[in-house]
Design a protein around this motif. Structure first.
Motif, short mmCIF file in Angstrom:
data_model
loop_
_atom_site.label_atom_id
_atom_site.label_comp_id
_atom_site.label_asym_id
_atom_site.label_seq_id
_atom_site.Cartn_x
_atom_site.Cartn_y
_atom_site.Cartn_z
N LEU A 160 -4.30 -1.84 7.03
CA LEU A 160 -3.74 -0.83 6.14
C LEU A 160 -2.71 -0.03 6.92
CD1 LEU A 160 -3.79 1.10 3.55
CD2 LEU A 160 -5.46 2.45 4.87
N LEU A 161 -1.51 0.14 6.33
CA LEU A 161 -0.50 1.03 6.88
C LEU A 161 -0.23 2.11 5.84
CD1 LEU A 161 2.02 -1.59 8.33
CD2 LEU A 161 0.44 -0.15 9.64
N MET A 162 -0.52 3.34 6.17
CA MET A 162 -0.38 4.45 5.24
C MET A 162 0.39 5.58 5.89
SD MET A 162 -3.27 6.60 3.09
CE MET A 162 -4.29 6.91 4.55
N VAL A 163 1.41 6.08 5.21
CA VAL A 163 2.16 7.22 5.70
C VAL A 163 1.75 8.46 4.91
CG1 VAL A 163 4.13 6.86 4.15
CG2 VAL A 163 4.48 8.07 6.30
N HIS A 164 1.63 9.58 5.60
CA HIS A 164 1.48 10.86 4.91
C HIS A 164 1.81 12.01 5.85
CE1 HIS A 164 -2.44 12.11 6.59
NE2 HIS A 164 -3.02 11.01 6.17
N SER A 165 1.83 13.20 5.29
CA SER A 165 2.21 14.39 6.03
C SER A 165 1.05 14.93 6.85
CB SER A 165 2.67 15.46 5.03
OG SER A 165 2.88 16.70 5.68
#
Length: 228
Positions: A160-165
Motif C-alpha cells: 500500500l502506498l498512501m499519501v496524506h498530511s
C-alpha cells in the motif's frame, strides 16, 4: 477544463485534463508518483488506485506495465480518469465506487491512494469538489477506513502506498497499519506552502493546536505498508 502537466516515464509529458470539480494533480500527487516509481518493476502487476481523481497515478502505473483498476466516488472523476487513460493510450479500468468499490474479493500487488485528509470544522461533505479533500475534524474519516481495509486488499508481499498530511496524524496511520499485520514506514516527505483551503482554516487549525502560530508549510508524507 483545467490542465496540469504531469511527468510520466519514457515519453514526453502530456497534459492531463480535469473536469470542473475534479481534484487536479498537485504536490501530493507528485510525491506519491515518485514513491510509485520506486516500486519498479510493475510489469504484469495488478494495481488498484483508490480515489483516482484525474487518473494521473493510474495512468502512471499503466505506463509502468501494470494492469490497473481505479475507483472514485465522483462520476466526474471517473469520466476524467477514463478520458485521460484513453488520451494517453493506456488501459485502465475505472469504476465509480466508495474506496475499493466492488472489487469482488480481488487482491492486488500494489494499492495506491491519495485520500481526503484535510481536517475540517464540519462533517465530511456528501458531494461537491470538497469531498476530495475534507475529511472530518481529525482528517481521518477516509484514512482510517483505508488502514483497516488494506490487509484484505493486498496479496502476500503486496504494498500500500498512501499519501496524506502530517496534520491528520502520521503515527496514527502507522499504528493502525501495523496492528493489521503490515510492515509500515514513511518512505517520502515533502513540505509545501499552505494552499487556499488551509489558509482559510488557519484560525481553526491553530485553535486546535494542529498548526503553530508561525507555521507556513504543510508536511506531506507517503506511507508504505507491505503485507509480509
Amino acid at each position: 477544463m483545467a490542465t496540469e502537466t504531469v511527468s510520466l516515464p519514457h515519453r514526453r509529458p502530456r497534459a492531463l485534463w480535469t473536469l470542473p470539480g475534479v481534484y487536479a494533480p498537485q504536490a501530493d500527487t507528485r510525491l506519491l508518483g515518485r514513491a510509485l516509481r520506486a516500486e519498479r518493476p510493475l510489469d504484469g502487476a495488478d494495481v488498484l488506485d483508490i480515489g483516482t481523481g484525474s487518473g494521473a497515478l493510474a495512468v502512471l502505473a499503466a505506463r509502468m506495465g501494470a494492469r490497473v483498476a481505479a475507483t472514485d466516488v465522483s462520476w466526474r472523476a471517473v469520466l476524467t480518469a477514463r478520458a485521460n487513460a484513453a488520451r494517453q493510450r493506456q488501459r485502465v479500468r475505472v469504476r465509480r465506487g466508495d474506496l475499493a468499490g466492488e472489487r469482488g474479493g480481488r487482491t492486488f500487488d500494489v494499492v495506491v491512494t491519495n485520500p481526503p485528509y484535510v481536517p475540517a470544522p464540519h462533517a465530511p461533505p456528501s458531494g461537491g469538489a470538497a469531498r476530495a479533500w475534507d475529511a472530518g475534524h481529525d482528517g481521518r474519516h477516509v484514512v482510517d477506513r483505508l488502514c483497516a481495509d488494506a490487509p484484505a486488499l493486498l496479496r502476500p508481499t503486496g504494498v500500500l502506498l498512501m499519501v496524506h498530511s502530517g496534520l491528520c496524524g502520521v503515527e496514527a496511520s502507522l499504528r493502525r497499519l501495523r496492528a493489521g499485520g503490515l510492515a509500515a514506514e514513511v518512505v517520502a516527505r515533502d513540505h509545501v506552502p499552505f494552499g487556499p483551503v488551509l489558509h482559510r482554516r488557519l484560525p481553526w487549525l491553530r485553535a486546535r493546536g494542529l498548526v503553530g502560530p508561525a507555521d507556513e508549510y504543510e508536511e506531506l508524507v507517503v506511507i508504505r505498508a507491505e503485507r509480509t
